[in-house]
Design an enzyme around this catalytic site. Structure first.
Site, PDB file in Angstrom:
ATOM      1  N   LYS A  58      11.020 -42.817 -59.252  1.00  0.00           N
ATOM      2  CA  LYS A  58      12.307 -42.161 -59.446  1.00  0.00           C
ATOM      3  C   LYS A  58      12.995 -42.604 -60.737  1.00  0.00           C
ATOM      4  O   LYS A  58      13.912 -41.942 -61.211  1.00  0.00           O
ATOM      5  CB  LYS A  58      13.197 -42.439 -58.238  1.00  0.00           C
ATOM      6  N   SER A 285       5.682 -43.262 -47.779  1.00  0.00           N
ATOM      7  CA  SER A 285       5.309 -41.968 -48.369  1.00  0.00           C
ATOM      8  C   SER A 285       4.019 -42.106 -49.170  1.00  0.00           C
ATOM      9  O   SER A 285       3.256 -41.140 -49.298  1.00  0.00           O
ATOM     10  CB  SER A 285       6.440 -41.399 -49.229  1.00  0.00           C
TER      11      SER A 285
HETATM   12  C1  LIG Z   1       9.988 -43.163 -51.068  1.00  0.00           C
HETATM   13  C2  LIG Z   1       9.928 -41.756 -51.575  1.00  0.00           C
HETATM   14  N1  LIG Z   1       8.763 -41.081 -51.494  1.00  0.00           N
HETATM   15  C3  LIG Z   1       8.669 -39.813 -51.924  1.00  0.00           C
HETATM   16  C4  LIG Z   1       9.755 -39.147 -52.454  1.00  0.00           C
HETATM   17  C5  LIG Z   1       9.604 -37.719 -52.876  1.00  0.00           C
HETATM   18  O1  LIG Z   1       9.733 -37.548 -54.273  1.00  0.00           O
HETATM   19  P1  LIG Z   1      10.322 -36.213 -54.872  1.00  0.00           P
HETATM   20  O2  LIG Z   1      11.811 -36.249 -54.612  1.00  0.00           O
HETATM   21  O3  LIG Z   1      10.018 -36.258 -56.324  1.00  0.00           O
HETATM   22  O4  LIG Z   1       9.693 -35.071 -54.169  1.00  0.00           O
HETATM   23  C6  LIG Z   1      10.974 -39.816 -52.561  1.00  0.00           C
HETATM   24  C7  LIG Z   1      12.151 -39.147 -53.079  1.00  0.00           C
HETATM   25  O5  LIG Z   1      13.269 -39.637 -52.941  1.00  0.00           O
HETATM   26  C8  LIG Z   1      11.064 -41.149 -52.116  1.00  0.00           C
HETATM   27  O6  LIG Z   1      12.206 -41.837 -52.163  1.00  0.00           O
END
Ligand SMILES: Cc1ncc(COP(=O)(O)O)c(C=O)c1O
Length: 327
Positions: A58, A285
């Protein structure tokens, strides 16, 4: 006799002195899985995004959301307060960018997300509003309540709402990851797999990869209990940062080939296996990403290269039940 003089040249592998800490964003390693891929012909490469300064990809989008708005003349450090709602990763990244650049930052988040992330934000000077969740879970009513609180904060004069779900600069920032993947693999990628929150990562990387070759497949990933992209109902789950109960506006049907649905328990097991068997210490994730990448590898059966991000560091989940408790 051979005399080896100390080198005065900067080794190509070292970065020169940076202008600011912002330059430590990106340029992350890409490593192959060694054990989880046993018996598969495919190569799965994991982009270790926890090497970014706040331990998450991020950082890339937070920098882009701030710098693109600066380029348009919409914000200035001494005058603007930035406002955002976040599961914690974007908030941590914005806190970092705002600390370096000297912006005030107000964040709306929830106790459904890990304490480490909230404390990262306050430690770097952000003001944080915590919206209480039901039982620490991401329920369908949570995001509307958080968004409502943010909208009210954003009405104040001198505020700029980065609005990550609707802000195209989010995906623009993640294109840097796509360019790095092409450079690191010499352009030899067959598939990219990414779980979806705002879809900034999946769409930013997809744009770059598909511009390089239409043959590269992109898969988006979501949990089975809230598989909205696949046409399911919004529901409850515990994978932070993804599947917030609606199809994110940045998700472009032209830029992905299929949505893959994963079981949360299996994603958690995969995160634990990544730590123990691969030394890749990352969050839930990331477990979902690798689980889905393994499925793509198995179903294809061939000698292909699949890339997926290790979204963030396992250190962000120490207070949760993702990894075993010792004390
Ligand atoms: C831990 C985590 N995994 C995956 C994502 C997904 O990323 P994106 O917002 O670019 O789809 C986020 C988004 O906040 C996240 O915080």
């Amino acid at each position: 006799m051979t005399v080896v003089e100390p080198s005065t040249q900067t080794s190509p592998g070292y970065r020169p002195v940076a202008d600011t800490a912002l330059q430590s964003i990106g340029n992350t390693p890409l490593v192959p899985l060694q054990r989880l891929t046993a018996g598969l012909r495919a190569r799965i490469l994991v982009k270790l995004e926890y090497f970014n300064p706040t331990g998450s990809y991020k950082d890339r989008m937070a920098l882009a959301m701030v710098e693109e708005a600066e380029k348009r003349g919409e914000i200035r450090p001494a005058e603007t307060t930035i406002v955002e709602y976040t599961g914690g990763s974007t908030g941590s990244s914005l806190s970092f960018v705002c600390a370096v650049k000297g912006y005030q930052l107000r964040i709306v988040t929830s106790d459904a997300f890990s304490e480490e992330k909230i404390r990262t934000m306050t430690s770097m000077g952000a003001e944080v509003v915590v919206v209480r969740s039901v039982g620490g879970k991401i329920t369908p009513d949570l995001m509307p309540r958080i968004i409502d609180r943010t909208r009210r904060l954003a009405e104040a004069d001198g505020t700029y709402w980065t609005d990550q779900f609707n802000n195209k600069d989010n995906a623009v920032g993640q294109r840097t990851m796509g360019r790095e993947i092409l450079a690191q693999t010499g352009g030899s990628v067959d598939a990219f797999v990414a779980s979806v929150g705002t879809a900034g990562c999946a769409m930013g990387v997809a744009r770059v990869l598909k511009d390089h070759s239409k043959e590269i497949k992109v898969y988006v990933v979501e949990p089975s209990t809230s598989a909205v992209i696949s046409g399911g109902e919004p529901g409850t789950h515990g994978i932070e940062g993804i599947a917030l109960g609606f199809a994110p506006p940045l998700l472009d049907r032209e830029l992905y080939d299929a949505a893959l649905v994963v079981d949360e328990g299996e994603a958690r097991d995969t995160a634990r296996r990544l730590a123990v068997e691969e030394g890749i210490f990352a969050g839930t994730s990331t477990g979902a990403n690798v689980l889905a990448a393994l499925r793509v590898a198995r179903e294809h059966g061939g000698d292909i290269t699949i890339v997926t991000p290790a979204v963030d560091s396992g250190l962000k989940y120490i207070s949760t039940d993702l990894f075993p408790r010792v004390l």
